[in-house]
Design an enzyme around this catalytic site. Structure first.
Site, PDB file in Angstrom:
ATOM      1  N   TYR A  53       0.407  17.904  -2.747  1.00  0.00           N
ATOM      2  CA  TYR A  53      -0.679  17.924  -1.764  1.00  0.00           C
ATOM      3  C   TYR A  53      -2.010  17.780  -2.481  1.00  0.00           C
ATOM      4  CZ  TYR A  53       0.152  18.308   3.156  1.00  0.00           C
ATOM      5  OH  TYR A  53       0.410  17.987   4.454  1.00  0.00           O
ATOM      6  N   GLU A  55      -5.323  17.157  -0.675  1.00  0.00           N
ATOM      7  CA  GLU A  55      -6.433  16.960   0.266  1.00  0.00           C
ATOM      8  C   GLU A  55      -7.765  17.019  -0.474  1.00  0.00           C
ATOM      9  OE1 GLU A  55      -6.243  19.575   3.637  1.00  0.00           O
ATOM     10  OE2 GLU A  55      -4.473  18.586   4.438  1.00  0.00           O
ATOM     11  N   ASP A 201     -12.406  -7.643   7.170  1.00  0.00           N
ATOM     12  CA  ASP A 201     -11.049  -7.102   7.069  1.00  0.00           C
ATOM     13  C   ASP A 201     -10.201  -8.203   6.432  1.00  0.00           C
ATOM     14  OD1 ASP A 201      -8.433  -6.366   7.438  1.00  0.00           O
ATOM     15  OD2 ASP A 201      -8.603  -6.013   9.603  1.00  0.00           O
ATOM     16  N   THR A 227      -5.395  -4.276   3.625  1.00  0.00           N
ATOM     17  CA  THR A 227      -4.093  -3.692   3.363  1.00  0.00           C
ATOM     18  C   THR A 227      -3.724  -4.067   1.935  1.00  0.00           C
ATOM     19  OG1 THR A 227      -3.027  -5.680   4.197  1.00  0.00           O
ATOM     20  CG2 THR A 227      -3.247  -3.859   5.747  1.00  0.00           C
ATOM     21  N   LYS A 230       0.255  -7.130   1.736  1.00  0.00           N
ATOM     22  CA  LYS A 230       0.443  -8.525   2.176  1.00  0.00           C
ATOM     23  C   LYS A 230       0.332  -9.431   0.946  1.00  0.00           C
ATOM     24  CE  LYS A 230      -0.902  -7.126   6.781  1.00  0.00           C
ATOM     25  NZ  LYS A 230      -1.811  -7.245   7.924  1.00  0.00           N
ATOM     26  N   ARG A 236       2.905  -0.382   1.169  1.00  0.00           N
ATOM     27  CA  ARG A 236       2.186  -0.330   2.454  1.00  0.00           C
ATOM     28  C   ARG A 236       1.080   0.707   2.377  1.00  0.00           C
ATOM     29  NH1 ARG A 236       5.629  -3.279   5.282  1.00  0.00           N
ATOM     30  NH2 ARG A 236       4.084  -3.483   6.931  1.00  0.00           N
TER      31      ARG A 236
END
Ligand SMILES: *Cc1c(COP(=O)(O)O)cnc(C)c1O
Length: 441
Positions: A53, A55, A201, A227, A230, A236
């Protein structure tokens, strides 16, 4: 990957992965947003970094024990800036995927109801660029620019006029189904004259940008999202680049605004993909993607098919089936799937049909190029696709909406047994098995 332990512990999931590997080997992956991550990317993705974790951000975490996690995330940021040549930008590498990255930008820079200008969705925009069913369209006031009806390309003079008329806070460029290059500098100039923030984008074309096969949005554009799975060929995930002055707002919007703990195994895999993208082989790879797309587009055109805008400058193209009949995208898409060629049905500019029964097919070359295919294979594949499109493109979709699903089902039942499908399916397999799949073979 050998999956030895998985095979022992969970034969059910193991079996499914084996079947999917086989599907990938025997088929031709032509969905332009897909690609194959390398074994090194997959190993980082499958690493113990998933257990932590973290955060917060490097140096400012809400949990202890993040010394090494900080190293991972800082390295990903450093590589991202270097590979994209994004000097003077901050980068956030925590967005879980492209859609939440875009939403985080809107959340960071806009109030609900503020105006964003983007490309009409049926002309090539993404769901998160204001679709009425998406969070973006439900919470912000999207206004649209069209493609030029004749050339089916961007018309920057029209964009400029619409920007002056609507005074958007953000002008959005970068698309999901646009086969031509984008002039980011021109968009940035239009935005700055109107006092708007420019946003690109580049999810689809980020690999081409890194490899020098498309104009870079840096240093012209204010905010760049992408992203990583691609043309960039990573896991991903997504990243947001912003000018330093937006750093705090963007970081706050991602965490705690939209997300909790970042997926640091994924961020490590992004770092691995970025290092791969920085190599000279990657430049050769993206140049070959474009050459392959052009060879494919030429073949399809020579076979008598109509392409949106008449061709391609990048990794993708759209077949316009309206010269056969509007709405036959579902049939051609199904037939291509049956022979092992994965594409997707898509709307074409000013499509008279709805998105589920559109008049186009979208296809691209990034994944096939990762398998090592070249122009010669594109010509062979182009001929197969053209035969399918000419055979099934003229099939009429029922006018009555309630009869469409049944018509598609009946079509699929009959099409599967036709001679042309059997013949092309065999050709596809014969071609595909000659080319190894990265990450599998
Ligand atoms: C793919 C894509 C996205 C969304 O990415 P997801 O990871 O599927 O959420 C956003 N914008 C554009 C232009 C895309 O092509």
């Amino acid at each position: 990957m050998t999956y030895e332990e998985l095979k022992k512990q969970d034969p059910e999931i193991y079996e499914i992965i084996q079947k999917e590997s086989q599907r990938q080997r025997l088929g031709l992956e032509m969905i332009p947003s897909e690609n194959y991550a390398s074994s090194a990317v997959l190993e980082a993705l499958g690493s113990i970094l998933t257990d932590k974790y973290a955060e917060g951000y490097p140096g400012k975490r809400y949990y202890g024990g993040n010394v090494h996690i900080d190293e991972v995330e800082r390295l990903a940021q450093k590589r991202a800036k270097a590979v994209f040549g994004a000097d003077g930008y901050h980068v956030n590498v925590q967005p879980l995927s492209g859609s939440p990255a875009n939403l985080a930008v809107y959340f960071a820079l806009l109030e609900r109801g503020d105006t964003i200008m983007s490309l009409k969705l049926d002309h090539g925009g993404h769901l998160t660029h204001g679709s009425p069913v998406n969070f973006s369209g439900k919470n912000y006031n999207f206004v649209y620019y069209p493609l030029d009806p004749k050339t089916e390309m961007l018309d920057y003079d029209v964009i400029e006029k619409l920007v002056i008329e609507h005074k958007p806070k953000i002008i959005l460029t970068g698309y999901t189904a646009y086969p031509r290059t984008i002039d980011f500098e021109r968009i940035a100039t239009i935005a700055s004259h109107a006092g708007a923030i420019s946003m690109a984008d580049v999810s689809h074309i980020s690999g081409l940008i890194v490899g020098g096969a498309h104009q870079s949005p840096f240093p012209a554009i204010d905010i760049v999202t992408t992203t990583t799975h691609k043309t960039l060929r990573g896991p991903r995930a997504a990243m947001i680049f912003c000018r330093e002055k937006y750093k705090e707002q963007i970081d706050k919007a991602v965490f705690p605004g939209m997300q909790g703990g970042p997926h640091e195994n994924t961020i490590a895999a992004v770092a691995v993909a970025l290092a791969e993208a920085g190599k000279s082989e990657f430049r050769d790879y993206v140049r070959q993607i474009v050459k392959n797309a052009q060879a494919l587009a030429e073949t399809l055109t020579a076979e008598g098919l109509k392409l949106v805008s008449g061709g391609t400058d990048n990794h993708l193209m759209l077949i316009d089936l309206r010269p056969f009949t509007a709405g036959s995208g579902v049939f051609v898409d199904k037939a291509l799937e049956e022979v092992g060629i994965s594409t997707n049905k898509t709307t074409v500019p000013n499509d008279p049909m709805p998105p589920y029964y559109p008049s186009g097919i979208r296809l691209g070359t990034p994944a096939l190029t990762s398998r090592g295919m070249k122009e010669k294979e594109m010509q062979e594949i182009g001929k197969m696709i053209a035969r399918i499109a000419k055979e099934f493109g003229p099939i009429e979709l029922p006018q009555e909406k309630e009869k469409r699903a049944a018509a598609l089902k009946e079509f699929t039942r009959q099409m599967t047994h036709t001679a042309i499908i059997k013949e092309i399916k065999a050709q596809v397999e014969e071609l595909a098995v000659r080319f190894p799949v990265p990450g599998i073979d």
